[in-house]
Design a protein around this motif. Structure first.
Motif, PDB file in Angstrom:
ATOM      1  N   ALA A  12      17.350  20.983  60.250  1.00  0.00           N
ATOM      2  CA  ALA A  12      16.774  22.317  60.081  1.00  0.00           C
ATOM      3  C   ALA A  12      17.658  23.205  59.204  1.00  0.00           C
ATOM      4  O   ALA A  12      18.875  23.053  59.174  1.00  0.00           O
ATOM      5  N   ALA A  13      17.022  24.112  58.528  1.00  0.00           N
ATOM      6  CA  ALA A  13      17.708  24.906  57.523  1.00  0.00           C
ATOM      7  C   ALA A  13      18.625  25.966  58.120  1.00  0.00           C
ATOM      8  O   ALA A  13      18.376  26.506  59.187  1.00  0.00           O
ATOM      9  N   ARG A  14      19.693  26.253  57.405  1.00  0.00           N
ATOM     10  CA  ARG A  14      20.490  27.450  57.608  1.00  0.00           C
ATOM     11  C   ARG A  14      20.131  28.424  56.502  1.00  0.00           C
ATOM     12  O   ARG A  14      19.802  27.997  55.389  1.00  0.00           O
ATOM     13  N   THR A  15      20.297  29.673  56.777  1.00  0.00           N
ATOM     14  CA  THR A  15      20.077  30.656  55.727  1.00  0.00           C
ATOM     15  C   THR A  15      21.401  30.953  55.030  1.00  0.00           C
ATOM     16  O   THR A  15      22.439  31.064  55.680  1.00  0.00           O
ATOM     17  N   VAL A  16      21.337  31.055  53.730  1.00  0.00           N
ATOM     18  CA  VAL A  16      22.520  31.342  52.922  1.00  0.00           C
ATOM     19  C   VAL A  16      22.254  32.599  52.107  1.00  0.00           C
ATOM     20  O   VAL A  16      21.184  32.726  51.499  1.00  0.00           O
ATOM     21  N   PHE A  17      23.187  33.515  52.132  1.00  0.00           N
ATOM     22  CA  PHE A  17      23.084  34.713  51.291  1.00  0.00           C
ATOM     23  C   PHE A  17      24.077  34.621  50.136  1.00  0.00           C
ATOM     24  O   PHE A  17      25.208  34.145  50.320  1.00  0.00           O
ATOM     25  N   PHE A  18      23.653  35.088  48.974  1.00  0.00           N
ATOM     26  CA  PHE A  18      24.563  35.265  47.856  1.00  0.00           C
ATOM     27  C   PHE A  18      24.592  36.758  47.561  1.00  0.00           C
ATOM     28  O   PHE A  18      23.586  37.325  47.125  1.00  0.00           O
ATOM     29  N   VAL A  19      25.710  37.376  47.828  1.00  0.00           N
ATOM     30  CA  VAL A  19      25.807  38.832  47.711  1.00  0.00           C
ATOM     31  C   VAL A  19      26.779  39.158  46.584  1.00  0.00           C
ATOM     32  O   VAL A  19      27.902  38.652  46.559  1.00  0.00           O
ATOM     33  N   SER A  20      26.352  39.989  45.656  1.00  0.00           N
ATOM     34  CA  SER A  20      27.202  40.277  44.504  1.00  0.00           C
ATOM     35  C   SER A  20      26.983  41.701  44.018  1.00  0.00           C
ATOM     36  O   SER A  20      25.905  42.262  44.182  1.00  0.00           O
ATOM     37  N   ASP A  21      28.033  42.278  43.409  1.00  0.00           N
ATOM     38  CA  ASP A  21      27.837  43.585  42.769  1.00  0.00           C
ATOM     39  C   ASP A  21      27.255  43.421  41.363  1.00  0.00           C
ATOM     40  O   ASP A  21      26.886  44.390  40.720  1.00  0.00           O
ATOM     41  N   GLY A  22      27.198  42.180  40.900  1.00  0.00           N
ATOM     42  CA  GLY A  22      26.579  41.898  39.597  1.00  0.00           C
ATOM     43  C   GLY A  22      25.362  41.018  39.789  1.00  0.00           C
ATOM     44  O   GLY A  22      24.591  41.216  40.736  1.00  0.00           O
ATOM     45  N   THR A  23      25.215  40.038  38.921  1.00  0.00           N
ATOM     46  CA  THR A  23      24.012  39.207  38.960  1.00  0.00           C
ATOM     47  C   THR A  23      24.012  38.219  40.124  1.00  0.00           C
ATOM     48  O   THR A  23      22.956  37.710  40.504  1.00  0.00           O
ATOM     49  N   GLY A  24      25.190  37.893  40.635  1.00  0.00           N
ATOM     50  CA  GLY A  24      25.251  36.882  41.680  1.00  0.00           C
ATOM     51  C   GLY A  24      25.243  35.458  41.159  1.00  0.00           C
ATOM     52  O   GLY A  24      25.249  34.503  41.933  1.00  0.00           O
ATOM     53  N   ILE A  25      25.246  35.302  39.854  1.00  0.00           N
ATOM     54  CA  ILE A  25      25.156  33.959  39.279  1.00  0.00           C
ATOM     55  C   ILE A  25      26.405  33.130  39.607  1.00  0.00           C
ATOM     56  O   ILE A  25      26.319  31.956  39.929  1.00  0.00           O
ATOM     57  N   THR A  26      27.564  33.778  39.570  1.00  0.00           N
ATOM     58  CA  THR A  26      28.803  33.057  39.909  1.00  0.00           C
ATOM     59  C   THR A  26      28.797  32.636  41.375  1.00  0.00           C
ATOM     60  O   THR A  26      29.066  31.481  41.699  1.00  0.00           O
ATOM     61  N   ALA A  27      28.484  33.573  42.258  1.00  0.00           N
ATOM     62  CA  ALA A  27      28.452  33.250  43.689  1.00  0.00           C
ATOM     63  C   ALA A  27      27.474  32.119  43.945  1.00  0.00           C
ATOM     64  O   ALA A  27      27.744  31.192  44.720  1.00  0.00           O
ATOM     65  N   GLU A  28      26.365  32.165  43.262  1.00  0.00           N
ATOM     66  CA  GLU A  28      25.332  31.180  43.508  1.00  0.00           C
ATOM     67  C   GLU A  28      25.717  29.806  42.972  1.00  0.00           C
ATOM     68  O   GLU A  28      25.534  28.791  43.642  1.00  0.00           O
ATOM     69  N   SER A  29      26.282  29.761  41.768  1.00  0.00           N
ATOM     70  CA  SER A  29      26.592  28.434  41.229  1.00  0.00           C
ATOM     71  C   SER A  29      27.741  27.823  42.024  1.00  0.00           C
ATOM     72  O   SER A  29      27.752  26.631  42.300  1.00  0.00           O
ATOM     73  N   ALA A  68      19.654  37.319  63.937  1.00  0.00           N
ATOM     74  CA  ALA A  68      18.824  37.487  65.124  1.00  0.00           C
ATOM     75  C   ALA A  68      17.641  36.517  65.120  1.00  0.00           C
ATOM     76  O   ALA A  68      17.307  35.915  66.144  1.00  0.00           O
ATOM     77  N   ILE A  69      17.035  36.336  63.959  1.00  0.00           N
ATOM     78  CA  ILE A  69      15.860  35.458  63.868  1.00  0.00           C
ATOM     79  C   ILE A  69      16.258  33.982  63.966  1.00  0.00           C
ATOM     80  O   ILE A  69      15.652  33.209  64.698  1.00  0.00           O
ATOM     81  N   ASP A  70      17.280  33.596  63.188  1.00  0.00           N
ATOM     82  CA  ASP A  70      17.686  32.175  63.145  1.00  0.00           C
ATOM     83  C   ASP A  70      18.432  31.767  64.415  1.00  0.00           C
ATOM     84  O   ASP A  70      18.530  30.581  64.712  1.00  0.00           O
ATOM     85  N   ASN A  71      18.990  32.751  65.086  1.00  0.00           N
ATOM     86  CA  ASN A  71      19.875  32.470  66.211  1.00  0.00           C
ATOM     87  C   ASN A  71      21.092  31.646  65.762  1.00  0.00           C
ATOM     88  O   ASN A  71      21.635  30.844  66.507  1.00  0.00           O
ATOM     89  N   GLN A  72      21.471  31.832  64.523  1.00  0.00           N
ATOM     90  CA  GLN A  72      22.622  31.150  63.921  1.00  0.00           C
ATOM     91  C   GLN A  72      23.190  32.054  62.848  1.00  0.00           C
ATOM     92  O   GLN A  72      22.421  32.708  62.133  1.00  0.00           O
TER      93      GLN A  72
END
Lengths: 282, 282
Positions: A12-29, A68-72
């Motif tokens: 089952a999936a986990r949720t992942v956030f990519f949070v950035s003050d810019g585009t988030g491309i670095t965090a994401e890659s 709260a939703i994922d309970n994880q």
């Protein structure tokens, strides 16, 4: 950002956030590279341009809601330059992978200077020489796609050659987009094989030529997606073209690589190692 | 990789290595983001495809040589999945920023599973659906650049509109290359303004239209680089075109953003937030 749930054999999936003050491309890659080490599905939510306390609070709220939703705990990759924004995010209920906090502090010690804590130079980036070079390179590569123009080939950093659909176009564009390399490309076509010569505008620039080859089987597959059942796509014709192209490149002393199992990024990086353009300081 | 030394007002350069078992693009984009926080020059050396013990030893040797020459530890950003390769690099005399070692171990704990330690899925990437979609998107965006083709617009994820040189082409290509988004683009030209109508093939796809605008001053600057002194590039004409384009977009209810001070990456990310394509699980 919509979230799909398709049936999958993975846990089952986990949720992942990519949070950035810019585009988030670095965090994401970076996050993709790390997460690809796990046989698990991940739902990803990109939160770019988080550049104020209010936006950081909204982002933190979304992270807490997901918990709260994922309970994880969701996994949170963040690249936030400002300490106050970073602190707001880290207070949320997630597993935090704070890329800047982790690496900037030790670098400050090592370099004996404070970091500027300025939100990416990216905000002035459009005025920089490097950025202008990239845009110019993209325009150059587009104008010199598929042998369209013989003009200004002297300006090219590299000229890719190879049979039709061997990967020249995406590679040229990637070299331009990612590295600001002016990459022209020329198809090698049956006319060239019959004459046993390179297209006539290329010999003066032989030192810049770089060849792409490809297995005939793969080429036939790719061409069949475009023109199913054509002679052009037939395995026999693909074998002929690839063989002739390799003979021609060998005779002309052109370096080449096979694109058969390589991604655009891998092809581009390999070419860059070979052509070593003199632009390596920043 | 050649090393230049240009005069610069910044403190003397440190050498930075980007060491990777793949292309090194992730290590490099992450390293750039972190290093851009320091007012210092950096000489960069990229060592991609370090995927064997022998190559790792060569890389370690280069790091040690640099230490001896610079009389300072080079900074080493590395993304090496295999522990044995990573250990060889970390034994060299550098300041190590090991991106995988730092983050994979805590993730293993969090997710309750071992990482696969496989060198990037990237090696099978060319057979993946995602990769094929990207290549298809690049081809689509190229074929639909600058209103070249009206065919298959129904397949487009987004259709960018705007005056000539407002940034449509590089944005379309970036959307395709980075995100696998099929992005067509159409210029808005004086004919459209006289008719006060969108180009005739666009109205059926109004929900996919996204506008780029730009300040007339910036536009005139960009156009003058191409066609210095032309009417096309004159500030007066740029003012006219931008104004008319904005009136047209407003009347048609087309969302838009200004590309004046935004990089391609920022424009693309903003558009992506707006169009929210349903492809967010991996």
């Amino acid at each position: 950002m919509s979230i799909e749930t398709r049936p999958s054999p993975l846990p089952a999936a986990r949720t992942v956030f990519f949070v950035s003050d810019g585009t988030g491309i670095t965090a994401e890659s970076f996050g993709h590279a790390v997460l690809s080490q796990f046989e698990m599905r991940f739902r990803q939510i990109r939160l770019p341009f988080i550049d104020s306390i209010d936006k950081a609070r909204d982002a933190a709220r979304r992270i807490n809601e997901t918990y709260a939703i994922d309970n994880q705990r969701p996994i949170v990759f963040s690249t936030l330059v400002k300490n106050d924004l970073s602190a707001v995010i880290r207070a949320a209920n997630g597993m935090h992978m704070d890329l800047f906090q982790t690496f900037v502090a030790p670098l400050e010690l090592e370099l004996g200077m404070k970091s500027t804590h300025t939100v990416g130079r990216i905000h002035n980036v459009v005025d920089s020489e490097e950025y202008k070079n990239r845009i110019e390179a993209i325009n150059f590569s587009l104008a010199h796609d598929d042998g369209q123009s013989h003009k200004n080939l002297a300006e090219a950093d590299v000229i890719l050659v190879g049979v039709s659909r061997s990967g020249k176009t995406p590679t040229s564009l990637y070299l331009a987009m990612q590295y600001g390399i002016k990459a022209a490309n020329y198809p090698l076509i049956p006319d060239d094989f019959e004459r046993s010569k390179l297209p006539s505008s290329l010999p003066p620039f032989k030192h810049k030529l770089f060849g792409l080859t490809i297995s005939p089987e793969r080429l036939s597959e790719i061409r069949n997606e475009r023109r199913a059942g054509s002679k052009y796509a037939s395995l026999e014709n693909c074998r002929y073209e690839v063989n002739e192209a390799e003979i021609l490149m060998k005779r002309e002393g052109i370096r080449w690589l096979s694109s058969t199992t390589k991604s655009i990024e891998e092809i581009a990086t390999t070419i860059l190692q070979e052509i070593k353009p003199d632009r390596r300081e920043y």
